[in-house]
Structures are given as structure tokens and as C-alpha cells.
Design an enzyme around this catalytic site. Structure first.
Site, PDB file in Angstrom:
ATOM      1  N   CYS A 191       0.512 133.327  34.379  1.00 53.59           N
ATOM      2  CA  CYS A 191      -0.038 134.683  34.443  1.00 53.59           C
ATOM      3  C   CYS A 191       1.134 135.645  34.652  1.00 53.59           C
ATOM      4  CB  CYS A 191      -1.093 134.801  35.538  1.00 53.59           C
ATOM      5  SG  CYS A 191      -0.452 134.479  37.200  1.00 53.59           S
ATOM      6  N   THR A 192       0.864 136.873  35.071  1.00 53.56           N
ATOM      7  CA  THR A 192       1.939 137.875  35.157  1.00 53.56           C
ATOM      8  C   THR A 192       2.924 137.578  36.279  1.00 53.56           C
ATOM      9  OG1 THR A 192       0.359 139.508  34.366  1.00 53.56           O
ATOM     10  CG2 THR A 192       2.415 140.350  35.301  1.00 53.56           C
TER      11      THR A 192
END
Ligand SMILES: [Zn+2]
Ligand SMILES: [Zn+2]
Length: 371
Positions: free
Chosen positions: A196-197
Site C-alpha cells: 500500500c502507500t
């Protein structure tokens, strides 16, 4: 009670670095959360830190910009004053400068909204964390593409993603957790990779899989942001050594969507998305300048100009034209006000949380306008 940190003059905004950090750590008492909020507001403000800090009964999650010369002091602030946050890792963004205007410290219900009851899985049953370098080497060397899941939303993965990633077409993390469970069904013995980020979503969804009998769940420590930083460092080192070797080849293509006013930072030059208005290759997000609409959209420079920064819908263009006209009149009649910040609602504000699908919104408006 200890003293608050003393204020110092504001540093220039280009002299900031942006960091993200999180930790799952139970803080069950509301009273404690209020105390933490009080201290953070005072202390971070005094250090001229801006950004968003979320605290909840589950822990802390933050994205902040800190004056460059205070980064070490900022990190030390946590290690000296907050032993409960002993597992925080500070994850620097790729680009420099101030990414936020103000400081917000908010108490939230859930740190990441997946709607999963915490009692149904063990958050400490952690996935295996790979450093960006380990992640890069492992994924580059696999003979067949693995199960690799992008745990971000469609508007994030559409402008950039890892090669061969499965990118669920979802608008919330909750939907993505459901998609992940579907993708992984019956694959308990296989290796699952996810990213994810910044890592927080995978810390949670990885623990959920592990708690459900999945043997090997690997995730990217620090997320796409840390990977982007790794690629950047590799390029800089190569340039400095002037080895004349081929550039380190990023296995992430395009941009990393960021949750600040930049709305994204490039990792490679590839443009993976299209302007939502005209369809030309473009990966620059902005919000419609009609504040009542504020649609998060990708729009190219030509469309920005043609539609005055709006999403192109007739009513938004009209509204902004009208406001521009009024603003011009005010500027003419009251030249003294011109330099002032208050404008007539024609400045876009950045709102990534507006989880809408621009193409669907635009299409439905086109249909309505034909009726
Ligand atoms: Zn366009
Ligand atoms: Zn609009």
C-alpha cells in the site's frame, strides 16, 4: 506536568521534509487520547510541524511536514517522550517541501476504516516485512508472477502500480479487504505479496490473513513511498559513481498517489492514466474549482484551461465563470482587497477523501444534461 516546548521563528516552506509514521498500539482510555492530542498539538506546533496526526484506541497514524533542521529533534521527541510509541518508523516522502498548510491532531474511531472487528483477528500476528531492497530483488527474481495485491483504491492504483499487481477496482479500504479475501481464497499455502502507500493498510490486512491461516504473507515495509525513495537513492548513487551502468529498473511504474496537496509523486516517467475529460495521457490529479463540486479528477493542462479548472460540467463552468466575474468586479471596485487571500470560493481545496468515480459522475451529468 512537563513544560511545553518553546516556539521559534517559522522556517521557509521549501525547507521542510515530509514524513509518515504509524503504530498499532492499544490506547483504550479516552482520557489518554485527549492528553496525547493536547500534547501533540502544543509540542508539534512549537516545532513548526504541519500535517495530519490521527490517534485512536488502536494507535497512531500520521503524515507530517517537519522543518529539515528539526527532523532529528522531532524523532527524538517521540523516542524520549512517548515510550508507548516505541515501534514507530519514520518514512520520508520522495519530494521535499511543505506538503500541508496546517497541523491537525484528530481522535478517530478506527485508524484505517476496514470495519473489521479487532477481536476477530490478532494484529500482532504480523506479516513478513521486506525492505524496499529485499522487495525489489525478490520480486525481480521470481520466475512466475506471484499473487501480488495492490491494497490501495482505484484512484491511487490507476496512476501507478507494481508490475503484475492485482488491482481491485475499489473505492474504499473496506472493499479492498473483501476483494483480498476473495483473491486469496483457498491459497493458504501460497505466498501472498501485498503493498500500500505507507504500510499501515498491509500491517492490518496482512495480520488478518495470517490470523486466518495463511502461512506466508509478505509486505513492503514503508509501502510505495519507501520504495520510491529506494529507487531515487539508487539513481542518485549511480549518478554520483558515474558507473555508466544501466539505471536501476523500477518495478513500480508511474506515480505514487499521496494524501497531501501534491496528490502524487512520480517514481518513473511512465504515464499510466488518461485525462478524465478528453482522454489524453495524463496522471495529474486536481479537484474541480467549483467548490460545491470539488470532484477529484485527472485533467490535462489543455482541459484545465478550457474548462477553467473545473470538471467540465456545464454547471461547474458557469458557476466558476460567474464567480470569476464577481471577483473581477470586486477587484476593480476595491483594489485594496486584491492582495487578500479571501476569494470567492473559486480556489480548489484538495480532498482525496471524496471517493467518487469521475468518469461515472461526468457520464451521469452528460445524461442528465440531455434530458
Ligand atoms: Zn484533457
Ligand atoms: Zn465540477
Amino acid at each position: 506536568m512537563r513544560d511545553h516546548i518553546q516556539r521559534t521563528p517559522h522556517p521557509p516552506s521549501n525547507n521542510y521534509v515530509t514524513l509518515s509514521y504509524y503504530q498499532f498500539r492499544p490506547i483504550p482510555q479516552r482520557e489518554d487520547l485527549l492528553k496525547i492530542q493536547h500534547y501533540f498539538l502544543n509540542d508539534l506546533r512549537a516545532m513548526d510541524v504541519v500535517g495530519r496526526v490521527y490517534i485512536s484506541a488502536e494507535g497512531i497514524n500520521a503524515q507530517i511536514s517537519c522543518p529539515r533542521d528539526r527532523v532529528e529533534a522531532f524523532k527524538a521527541y517521540y523516542s524520549t517522550n512517548w515510550p508507548i510509541f516505541d515501534k514507530i518508523r519514520f518514512n520520508p516522502a520522495m519530494s521535499e517541501g511543505k506538503a500541508f498548510k496546517k497541523l491537525h491532531v484528530r481522535i478517530k474511531g478506527q485508524l484505517v476504516a476496514d470495519g473489521i472487528d479487532n477481536s476477530t483477528f490478532d494484529i500482532d500476528n504480523e506479516p513478513t516485512y521486506l525492505s524496499p531492497e529485499e522487495w525489489h530483488k525478490e520480486l525481480s527474481s521470481l520466475a512466475t508472477p506471484p499473487i501480488l495485491i495492490d491494497m490501495r483504491n482505484h484512484y491511487e492504483s490507476s496512476i501507478g502500480h507494481f508490475e503484475n499487481a492485482i488491482r481491485p477496482d475499489v473505492t474504499t479500504f473496506k472493499e479492498n479487504v473483501d476483494a483480498m479475501l476473495d483473491i486469496c481464497k483457498g491459497k493458504e499455502d501460497q505466498e501472498i505479496y501485498m503493498y500500500c502507500t505507507g504500510g499501515i493498510r498491509c500491517t492490518r490486512s496482512g495480520a488478518l490473513l495470517k490470523s486466518n491461516g495463511f502461512k506466508t504473507v509478505k509486505t513492503l515495509r514503508g509501502g510505495v513511498t519507501a520504495y520510491g525513495r529506494y529507487i531515487q537513492d539508487q539513481r542518485e548513487q549511480q549518478a554520483a559513481a558515474d558507473k555508466g551502468e544501466e539505471d536501476v529498473k523500477s518495478i513500480y511504474k508511474g506515480k505514487n498517489f499521496t494524501f497531501d496537496k501534491r496528490l502524487g509523486e512520480p517514481i518513473t516517467d511512465e504515464v499510466l492514466a488518461q485525462c478524465h475529460i478528453c482522454g489524453t495521457a495524463c496522471d495529474t490529479y486536481s479537484n474541480c474549482t467549483n467548490m460545491a463540486c470539488n470532484l477529484l479528477m485527472i485533467s490535462c493542462p489543455a482541459c484545465q484551461q478550457k474548462h477553467q479548472g473545473t470538471c467540465g460540467s456545464g454547471s461547474c463552468v458557469e458557476m466558476v465563470q460567474e464567480l470569476n466575474e464577481k471577483q473581477r468586479k470586486i477587484d476593480k471596485d476595491h483594489p485594496g482587497l486584491r492582495g487578500m487571500k479571501a476569494r470567492l470560493g473559486i480556489q480548489p481545496f484538495h480532498e482525496h477523501r471524496l471517493r467518487v468515480r469521475p468518469l461515472k459522475v461526468m457520464e451521469s451529468r452528460r445524461i442528465k444534461s440531455r434530458l
